[in-house]
Design an enzyme around this catalytic site. Structure first.
Site, PDB file in Angstrom:
ATOM      1  CG  LEU A  75      56.147  41.226  30.996  1.00 52.03           C
ATOM      2  CD1 LEU A  75      56.979  42.073  30.033  1.00 52.03           C
ATOM      3  CD2 LEU A  75      54.689  41.175  30.541  1.00 52.03           C
TER       4      LEU A  75
ATOM      5  N   GLY B  77      55.696  49.502  36.286  1.00 56.12           N
ATOM      6  CA  GLY B  77      54.858  49.481  37.490  1.00 56.12           C
ATOM      7  C   GLY B  77      53.764  50.533  37.523  1.00 56.12           C
TER       8      GLY B  77
ATOM      9  CG  ASP C  28      47.298  36.247  27.754  1.00 51.89           C
ATOM     10  OD1 ASP C  28      47.619  36.562  28.912  1.00 51.89           O
ATOM     11  OD2 ASP C  28      47.994  36.518  26.758  1.00 51.89           O
TER      12      ASP C  28
ATOM     13  CD  GLU D  27      47.189  48.087  30.497  1.00 55.44           C
ATOM     14  OE1 GLU D  27      47.947  47.739  31.409  1.00 55.44           O
ATOM     15  OE2 GLU D  27      47.591  48.232  29.330  1.00 55.44           O
TER      16      GLU D  27
ATOM     17  CG  ASN E 268      47.616  38.777  33.316  1.00 53.45           C
ATOM     18  OD1 ASN E 268      48.575  39.475  33.683  1.00 53.45           O
ATOM     19  ND2 ASN E 268      47.416  38.459  32.054  1.00 53.45           N
TER      20      ASN E 268
ATOM     21  CG  ASN F 156      48.575  48.280  35.050  1.00 54.67           C
ATOM     22  OD1 ASN F 156      47.373  48.579  35.007  1.00 54.67           O
ATOM     23  ND2 ASN F 156      49.317  48.148  33.965  1.00 54.67           N
TER      24      ASN F 156
ATOM     25  CB  ILE G 178      51.511  31.870  36.722  1.00 58.73           C
ATOM     26  CG1 ILE G 178      51.478  33.399  36.777  1.00 58.73           C
ATOM     27  CG2 ILE G 178      51.171  31.286  38.088  1.00 58.73           C
ATOM     28  CD1 ILE G 178      52.516  34.034  37.688  1.00 58.73           C
TER      29      ILE G 178
ATOM     30  CG  HIS H 242      46.552  40.560  27.596  1.00 54.84           C
ATOM     31  ND1 HIS H 242      47.862  40.136  27.464  1.00 54.84           N
ATOM     32  CD2 HIS H 242      46.098  40.760  26.338  1.00 54.84           C
ATOM     33  CE1 HIS H 242      48.165  40.059  26.177  1.00 54.84           C
ATOM     34  NE2 HIS H 242      47.118  40.443  25.471  1.00 54.84           N
TER      35      HIS H 242
HETATM   36  C1  GAR Z   1      50.868  46.740  30.864  1.00 52.21           C
HETATM   37  O1  GAR Z   1      50.423  47.319  29.659  1.00 52.21           O
HETATM   38  C2  GAR Z   1      50.234  45.377  31.036  1.00 52.21           C
HETATM   39  O2  GAR Z   1      48.922  45.297  30.566  1.00 52.21           O
HETATM   40  C3  GAR Z   1      51.161  44.516  30.214  1.00 52.21           C
HETATM   41  O3  GAR Z   1      52.448  45.018  30.502  1.00 52.21           O
HETATM   42  C4  GAR Z   1      52.346  46.428  30.791  1.00 52.21           C
HETATM   43  C5  GAR Z   1      53.056  46.707  32.098  1.00 52.21           C
HETATM   44  O4  GAR Z   1      53.106  48.085  32.374  1.00 52.21           O
HETATM   45  N1  GAR Z   1      51.014  43.133  30.532  1.00 52.21           N
HETATM   46  C6  GAR Z   1      51.103  42.171  29.621  1.00 52.21           C
HETATM   47  O5  GAR Z   1      51.390  42.382  28.462  1.00 52.21           O
HETATM   48  C7  GAR Z   1      50.824  40.776  30.135  1.00 52.21           C
HETATM   49  N2  GAR Z   1      50.622  39.852  29.062  1.00 52.21           N
HETATM   50  P1  GAR Z   1      53.372  48.615  33.857  1.00 52.21           P
HETATM   51  O6  GAR Z   1      54.614  47.872  34.390  1.00 52.21           O
HETATM   52  O7  GAR Z   1      53.627  50.081  33.682  1.00 52.21           O
HETATM   53  O8  GAR Z   1      52.154  48.318  34.694  1.00 52.21           O
END
Ligand code: GAR
Length: 211
Positions: free
Chosen positions: A91, A12, A151, A181, A108, A14, A94, A110
Protein backbone atom coordinates in the site's frame (compact mmCIF):
# COMPACT_ATOMS: atom_id res chain seq x y z
CA UNK A 1 14.43 -18.97 -13.54
CA UNK A 2 12.36 -15.82 -12.86
CA UNK A 3 13.68 -14.14 -9.71
CA UNK A 4 10.97 -12.16 -7.90
CA UNK A 5 10.74 -9.80 -4.95
CA UNK A 6 7.30 -9.63 -3.32
CA UNK A 7 6.25 -6.37 -1.61
CA UNK A 8 3.61 -6.54 1.13
CA UNK A 9 1.94 -4.39 3.79
CA UNK A 10 -0.37 -6.60 5.81
CA UNK A 11 -1.85 -10.06 6.09
CA UNK A 12 0.04 -11.52 3.18
CA UNK A 13 -2.62 -13.93 1.92
CA UNK A 14 -1.61 -13.14 -1.67
CA UNK A 15 2.02 -13.81 -0.73
CA UNK A 16 0.87 -17.13 0.73
CA UNK A 17 -0.99 -17.97 -2.50
CA UNK A 18 2.24 -17.34 -4.43
CA UNK A 19 4.35 -19.48 -2.07
CA UNK A 20 1.76 -22.30 -2.15
CA UNK A 21 1.59 -22.16 -5.96
CA UNK A 22 5.39 -22.42 -6.21
CA UNK A 23 5.36 -25.39 -3.80
CA UNK A 24 2.57 -27.17 -5.68
CA UNK A 25 4.08 -26.52 -9.13
CA UNK A 26 1.30 -24.18 -10.32
CA UNK A 27 3.98 -21.52 -10.68
CA UNK A 28 7.09 -22.85 -12.40
CA UNK A 29 10.57 -21.43 -13.11
CA UNK A 30 10.22 -18.93 -10.25
CA UNK A 31 12.22 -18.15 -7.13
CA UNK A 32 11.34 -15.62 -4.40
CA UNK A 33 14.51 -13.69 -3.54
CA UNK A 34 13.01 -11.62 -0.72
CA UNK A 35 9.84 -10.15 0.75
CA UNK A 36 9.80 -6.40 1.42
CA UNK A 37 7.31 -4.93 3.90
CA UNK A 38 6.69 -1.29 4.79
CA UNK A 39 5.01 -2.42 7.99
CA UNK A 40 6.91 -3.95 10.89
CA UNK A 41 3.84 -5.84 12.16
CA UNK A 42 2.91 -7.39 8.81
CA UNK A 43 1.88 -11.04 9.17
CA UNK A 44 3.31 -11.41 5.67
CA UNK A 45 6.82 -11.15 7.18
CA UNK A 46 6.05 -14.18 9.39
CA UNK A 47 4.87 -16.09 6.32
CA UNK A 48 8.14 -15.26 4.53
CA UNK A 49 10.20 -16.34 7.53
CA UNK A 50 8.27 -19.62 7.81
CA UNK A 51 9.29 -20.26 4.20
CA UNK A 52 12.96 -19.39 4.80
CA UNK A 53 12.69 -16.27 2.62
CA UNK A 54 14.51 -13.12 3.77
CA UNK A 55 12.13 -10.42 5.03
CA UNK A 56 13.22 -6.79 4.62
CA UNK A 57 11.59 -3.84 6.36
CA UNK A 58 11.45 -0.64 4.29
CA UNK A 59 9.24 1.87 6.05
CA UNK A 60 8.87 5.53 5.00
CA UNK A 61 8.74 6.39 8.73
CA UNK A 62 12.44 5.55 9.06
CA UNK A 63 13.43 8.31 6.59
CA UNK A 64 13.38 12.11 6.97
CA UNK A 65 11.11 12.53 3.93
CA UNK A 66 9.47 10.63 1.07
CA UNK A 67 12.27 11.53 -1.35
CA UNK A 68 14.86 9.85 0.90
CA UNK A 69 12.62 6.78 1.28
CA UNK A 70 12.04 6.58 -2.48
CA UNK A 71 15.79 6.71 -3.11
CA UNK A 72 16.57 4.04 -0.49
CA UNK A 73 13.73 1.80 -1.66
CA UNK A 74 14.82 2.03 -5.30
CA UNK A 75 18.45 1.39 -4.36
CA UNK A 76 17.45 -1.68 -2.33
CA UNK A 77 15.43 -3.04 -5.25
CA UNK A 78 18.33 -2.47 -7.66
CA UNK A 79 20.67 -4.23 -5.22
CA UNK A 80 18.32 -7.25 -5.09
CA UNK A 81 17.98 -7.01 -8.87
CA UNK A 82 14.85 -9.14 -9.39
CA UNK A 83 13.46 -9.96 -12.84
CA UNK A 84 9.99 -9.10 -11.52
CA UNK A 85 8.63 -7.08 -8.58
CA UNK A 86 5.26 -8.34 -7.31
CA UNK A 87 3.06 -5.95 -5.32
CA UNK A 88 0.91 -8.32 -3.26
CA UNK A 89 -1.15 -5.95 -1.12
CA UNK A 90 1.58 -3.29 -0.99
CA UNK A 91 0.00 0.00 0.00
CA UNK A 92 2.88 2.36 -0.77
CA UNK A 93 3.12 4.28 -4.05
CA UNK A 94 6.00 2.97 -6.15
CA UNK A 95 8.60 5.72 -6.76
CA UNK A 96 8.78 6.94 -10.36
CA UNK A 97 12.51 6.19 -10.47
CA UNK A 98 11.76 2.55 -9.64
CA UNK A 99 9.01 2.36 -12.29
CA UNK A 100 11.52 3.70 -14.85
CA UNK A 101 14.19 1.17 -13.83
CA UNK A 102 11.74 -1.76 -13.82
CA UNK A 103 9.58 -0.89 -16.82
CA UNK A 104 6.94 -3.62 -17.38
CA UNK A 105 8.65 -5.62 -14.64
CA UNK A 106 6.38 -4.62 -11.73
CA UNK A 107 2.94 -6.24 -11.31
CA UNK A 108 0.19 -5.32 -8.87
CA UNK A 109 -2.99 -7.05 -7.70
CA UNK A 110 -5.95 -4.70 -7.16
CA UNK A 111 -9.25 -5.85 -5.60
CA UNK A 112 -11.67 -4.46 -8.21
CA UNK A 113 -12.30 -4.54 -11.94
CA UNK A 114 -10.10 -1.64 -13.09
CA UNK A 115 -11.01 1.07 -14.18
CA UNK A 116 -13.80 0.85 -11.58
CA UNK A 117 -13.09 1.44 -7.89
CA UNK A 118 -9.38 2.22 -8.24
CA UNK A 119 -6.97 5.14 -7.97
CA UNK A 120 -6.19 7.39 -5.00
CA UNK A 121 -7.98 6.30 -1.81
CA UNK A 122 -9.01 2.89 -3.17
CA UNK A 123 -7.06 0.20 -1.37
CA UNK A 124 -7.71 -2.87 0.78
CA UNK A 125 -11.09 -2.97 2.54
CA UNK A 126 -11.97 0.57 1.38
CA UNK A 127 -12.47 -0.75 -2.17
CA UNK A 128 -15.12 -3.21 -1.02
CA UNK A 129 -16.83 -0.55 1.16
CA UNK A 130 -17.17 1.70 -1.92
CA UNK A 131 -18.47 -1.19 -4.07
CA UNK A 132 -21.20 -1.88 -1.49
CA UNK A 133 -22.01 1.84 -1.04
CA UNK A 134 -22.49 2.17 -4.81
CA UNK A 135 -24.67 -0.91 -4.95
CA UNK A 136 -22.56 -2.59 -7.64
CA UNK A 137 -23.69 -6.13 -8.41
CA UNK A 138 -20.39 -7.36 -9.81
CA UNK A 139 -16.85 -6.66 -8.68
CA UNK A 140 -13.63 -8.64 -9.03
CA UNK A 141 -9.86 -8.30 -9.17
CA UNK A 142 -7.23 -7.13 -11.66
CA UNK A 143 -3.56 -7.90 -12.15
CA UNK A 144 -1.72 -5.20 -14.06
CA UNK A 145 1.73 -3.89 -14.83
CA UNK A 146 2.64 -0.80 -12.83
CA UNK A 147 3.36 2.54 -14.55
CA UNK A 148 3.70 6.06 -13.10
CA UNK A 149 -0.06 6.37 -12.60
CA UNK A 150 -2.17 4.91 -9.81
CA UNK A 151 -3.70 1.56 -10.95
CA UNK A 152 -3.26 2.67 -14.57
CA UNK A 153 -0.71 0.29 -16.14
CA UNK A 154 -1.44 -2.38 -18.79
CA UNK A 155 -4.00 -4.95 -17.60
CA UNK A 156 -2.76 -8.56 -17.53
CA UNK A 157 -5.83 -10.40 -16.23
CA UNK A 158 -9.22 -9.80 -14.59
CA UNK A 159 -11.85 -11.96 -12.98
CA UNK A 160 -15.41 -10.98 -12.04
CA UNK A 161 -16.96 -11.86 -8.68
CA UNK A 162 -20.62 -11.56 -7.72
CA UNK A 163 -21.69 -9.11 -4.99
CA UNK A 164 -24.39 -10.62 -2.79
CA UNK A 165 -27.20 -8.72 -1.08
CA UNK A 166 -26.09 -9.21 2.51
CA UNK A 167 -22.37 -8.78 1.97
CA UNK A 168 -20.29 -6.86 4.48
CA UNK A 169 -16.98 -5.38 3.23
CA UNK A 170 -15.12 -8.20 5.01
CA UNK A 171 -17.27 -10.96 3.49
CA UNK A 172 -16.94 -9.45 0.02
CA UNK A 173 -13.17 -8.99 0.43
CA UNK A 174 -12.79 -12.65 1.33
CA UNK A 175 -14.88 -13.79 -1.69
CA UNK A 176 -12.84 -11.58 -4.06
CA UNK A 177 -9.63 -13.02 -2.64
CA UNK A 178 -10.79 -16.64 -2.85
CA UNK A 179 -12.47 -16.46 -6.25
CA UNK A 180 -10.14 -14.03 -7.99
CA UNK A 181 -6.97 -12.70 -6.35
CA UNK A 182 -5.39 -15.95 -5.15
CA UNK A 183 -5.92 -17.43 -8.63
CA UNK A 184 -5.05 -14.48 -10.87
CA UNK A 185 -1.79 -13.38 -9.28
CA UNK A 186 -0.07 -16.82 -9.28
CA UNK A 187 -1.30 -17.38 -12.88
CA UNK A 188 0.15 -14.05 -14.01
CA UNK A 189 3.52 -14.81 -12.40
CA UNK A 190 3.59 -18.24 -14.06
CA UNK A 191 2.70 -16.65 -17.42
CA UNK A 192 5.54 -14.13 -17.06
CA UNK A 193 8.00 -16.80 -15.86
CA UNK A 194 7.20 -18.85 -18.97
CA UNK A 195 7.29 -15.94 -21.45
CA UNK A 196 3.61 -16.16 -22.34
CA UNK A 197 2.94 -12.41 -22.23
CA UNK A 198 4.03 -9.47 -24.37
CA UNK A 199 3.20 -5.79 -23.98
CA UNK A 200 2.42 -4.03 -27.27
CA UNK A 201 1.16 -0.42 -27.47
CA UNK A 202 0.28 -0.45 -23.78
CA UNK A 203 -1.74 -3.67 -24.04
CA UNK A 204 -0.87 -7.12 -22.79
CA UNK A 205 -1.21 -9.96 -25.28
CA UNK A 206 -0.55 -13.69 -25.18
CA UNK A 207 2.75 -14.40 -26.89
CA UNK A 208 2.55 -16.38 -30.11
CA UNK A 209 5.78 -18.05 -28.92
CA UNK A 210 3.92 -19.42 -25.88
CA UNK A 211 4.65 -23.04 -25.04
C1 GAR B 1 -5.60 -7.50 -1.21
O1 GAR B 1 -7.00 -7.53 -1.30
C2 GAR B 1 -5.04 -6.70 -2.37
O2 GAR B 1 -5.74 -6.86 -3.57
C3 GAR B 1 -5.17 -5.29 -1.85
O3 GAR B 1 -4.80 -5.39 -0.49
C4 GAR B 1 -5.16 -6.70 0.00
C5 GAR B 1 -3.96 -7.31 0.68
O4 GAR B 1 -4.28 -8.54 1.29
N1 GAR B 1 -4.35 -4.38 -2.58
C6 GAR B 1 -4.72 -3.14 -2.86
O5 GAR B 1 -5.75 -2.65 -2.44
C7 GAR B 1 -3.76 -2.36 -3.73
N2 GAR B 1 -4.36 -1.17 -4.24
P1 GAR B 1 -3.14 -9.59 1.67
O6 GAR B 1 -2.06 -8.82 2.46
O7 GAR B 1 -3.84 -10.59 2.53
O8 GAR B 1 -2.59 -10.17 0.40
Amino acid sequence: MLKIVVCVSGGGTNLQAILDAIDSGKITNTEVLAVISNNVGAKALERAEAHGIPGILMTPKAYPDRECFNKAFTEKMCELSPDLVVLAGFLVKIPEEMVAKFSNRIVNIHPSLIPSFCGVGYYGLKVHEKVLERGAKVTGATVHFVNEGMDEGPIIAQKAVEVLQDDTPEVLQRRVMEQAEWILLPQAIDDIANNRLVVENGRVKRSSQAL
